[in-house]
Motif scaffolding. Sequence first.
Motif, short mmCIF file in Angstrom:
data_model
loop_
_atom_site.label_atom_id
_atom_site.label_comp_id
_atom_site.label_asym_id
_atom_site.label_seq_id
_atom_site.Cartn_x
_atom_site.Cartn_y
_atom_site.Cartn_z
N UNK A 1 0.85 -1.19 0.00
CA UNK A 1 0.00 0.00 0.00
C UNK A 1 0.89 1.24 0.00
N UNK A 2 0.39 2.30 -0.62
CA UNK A 2 1.15 3.55 -0.75
C UNK A 2 0.31 4.67 -0.18
N UNK A 3 0.87 5.46 0.73
CA UNK A 3 0.14 6.61 1.24
C UNK A 3 1.09 7.66 1.78
N UNK A 4 0.54 8.84 2.01
CA UNK A 4 1.31 9.98 2.48
C UNK A 4 0.59 11.26 2.09
N UNK A 5 1.23 12.38 2.31
CA UNK A 5 0.60 13.68 2.03
C UNK A 5 0.54 13.93 0.52
N UNK A 6 -0.67 14.06 0.01
CA UNK A 6 -0.91 14.42 -1.40
C UNK A 6 -0.49 13.35 -2.39
N UNK B 1 -5.60 5.96 -9.27
CA UNK B 1 -6.55 5.64 -10.33
C UNK B 1 -6.47 4.18 -10.74
N UNK B 2 -5.28 3.60 -10.68
CA UNK B 2 -5.08 2.21 -11.10
C UNK B 2 -5.45 1.22 -10.02
N UNK B 3 -5.11 1.53 -8.75
CA UNK B 3 -5.27 0.54 -7.69
C UNK B 3 -6.35 0.89 -6.67
N UNK B 4 -6.95 2.06 -6.78
CA UNK B 4 -8.04 2.41 -5.89
C UNK B 4 -7.59 3.13 -4.63
N UNK B 5 -8.58 3.69 -3.95
CA UNK B 5 -8.29 4.55 -2.80
C UNK B 5 -7.92 3.76 -1.54
N UNK B 6 -8.11 2.45 -1.55
CA UNK B 6 -7.70 1.67 -0.38
C UNK B 6 -6.24 1.25 -0.45
N UNK B 7 -5.62 1.40 -1.61
CA UNK B 7 -4.22 0.99 -1.74
C UNK B 7 -3.28 2.15 -2.04
N UNK B 8 -3.83 3.28 -2.45
CA UNK B 8 -3.02 4.48 -2.62
C UNK B 8 -3.88 5.66 -2.18
N UNK B 9 -3.52 6.27 -1.05
CA UNK B 9 -4.43 7.26 -0.48
C UNK B 9 -3.67 8.37 0.22
N UNK B 10 -4.36 9.46 0.41
CA UNK B 10 -3.79 10.62 1.07
C UNK B 10 -3.87 10.48 2.59
N UNK B 11 -2.91 11.10 3.26
CA UNK B 11 -2.88 11.10 4.72
C UNK B 11 -2.88 12.53 5.22
N UNK B 12 -3.30 12.75 6.45
CA UNK B 12 -3.23 14.10 7.03
C UNK B 12 -1.78 14.58 7.11
N UNK C 1 1.16 4.79 11.63
CA UNK C 1 0.17 3.92 11.00
C UNK C 1 0.85 2.86 10.15
N UNK C 2 1.89 3.26 9.43
CA UNK C 2 2.61 2.31 8.58
C UNK C 2 3.26 1.20 9.40
N UNK C 3 3.78 1.55 10.56
CA UNK C 3 4.39 0.53 11.42
C UNK C 3 3.34 -0.50 11.85
N UNK D 1 5.49 4.43 2.27
CA UNK D 1 4.94 5.75 2.56
C UNK D 1 5.89 6.85 2.10
N UNK D 2 5.31 7.99 1.78
CA UNK D 2 6.11 9.13 1.37
C UNK D 2 6.06 10.22 2.43
N UNK D 3 7.24 10.64 2.88
CA UNK D 3 7.37 11.86 3.65
C UNK D 3 7.76 12.93 2.63
N UNK D 4 6.97 13.97 2.52
CA UNK D 4 7.04 14.87 1.37
C UNK D 4 8.43 15.47 1.14
N UNK D 5 9.14 15.80 2.20
CA UNK D 5 10.54 16.21 2.15
C UNK D 5 11.24 15.57 3.34
#
Length: 337
Positions: A25-30, A46-57, A66-68, A79-83
């Motif tokens: 799963x992939x998530x993070x800010x924006x 768009x390819x995998x849906x909002x349950x597998x790639x989603x935005x976080x606060x 949450x990832x842990x 997960x992506x930390x924006x910077x």
Amino acid sequence: MPRKTMIEAIRDAMDVSMGKDDNVVVFGEDVGYFGGVFRCTQGLQQKYGVTRCFDAPISELGIVGAAIGMAAYGLRPCVEVQFADYVYPAYDQIVSEAARIRYRSNGEFTCPMVIRMPTGGGIFGGQTHSQSPEALFTHVSGLKVVVPSNPHDAKGLLIASIEDPDPVIFLEPKRLYNGPFDGHHDRPVTPWSKHPLGEVPDGHYSTPLGKAVIRRQGADVTILAYGTMVYVAEAAAEETGIDAEIIDLRTLLPLDLDAIVASVKKTGRCVVVHEATLTSGFGAELAALVQQHCFYELEAPIARVTGWDTPYPHAQEWDYFPGPARVGQALRETMEA
């Protein structure tokens, strides 16, 4: 073979991994609808849906925490930390939880997660968008730390990181995102024609963690570098005419000590180059290891070329970076010692 930017290669790695394993799963800010501030995740929602790639606060502590939990439960979050500059609120979660789960549980739980972070300067982002904090993570037992220097490695190393059973800090040099950096210049260059876009195979492949690679064969001096500094080292070697061997570390933890030792014992000299500050930078560890394992083969003191020991200087950004002139001076001094 397709030619891609590092952004495209990183996106491809996540796409391949998500297609291969439903637990990724992939998530993070924006990163969802918007596709990430650098567009590394564009199209994945768009390819995998909002349950597998989603935005976080906007909460790095919450994203990593949450990832842990997801990783301990059996998922494989990327997960992506924006910077990289934004990771500090999550540092306690990374150090006290992610890095220790395997040890605290006596192997009952693992933490297969990746924290992707754009690192370093080059976009005039100022003090809070340009830091290089890799040394903070290489100090922590239980983590793995990866810094790719080209699109091919970026995809292979990210796939290997996602498939790894332990937490991986994946640092992405921003100056290399949209095309390789022309190391011969101390200022931005457009187009980046010195090094063409990388050839990146389609489909699944992985690049082993903990294995360095020789980017340039040489006999006179070893340059240890990673990320953007690989290109600066190449430029310095070409401009000085010194027969330098350039080792691209790729993985800082675990470190390919065998490759480093073999090269330095061959050349008898060593120059370490990184963008982060000098004091307690990762280069200090590299210098200590070279001194420990290659003392009787060294013909000159080990040199370090790094960023300044100051808060990141927005107005002097391109003077702060080690450039070919500074690296070249270190090479000449090392050869003359």
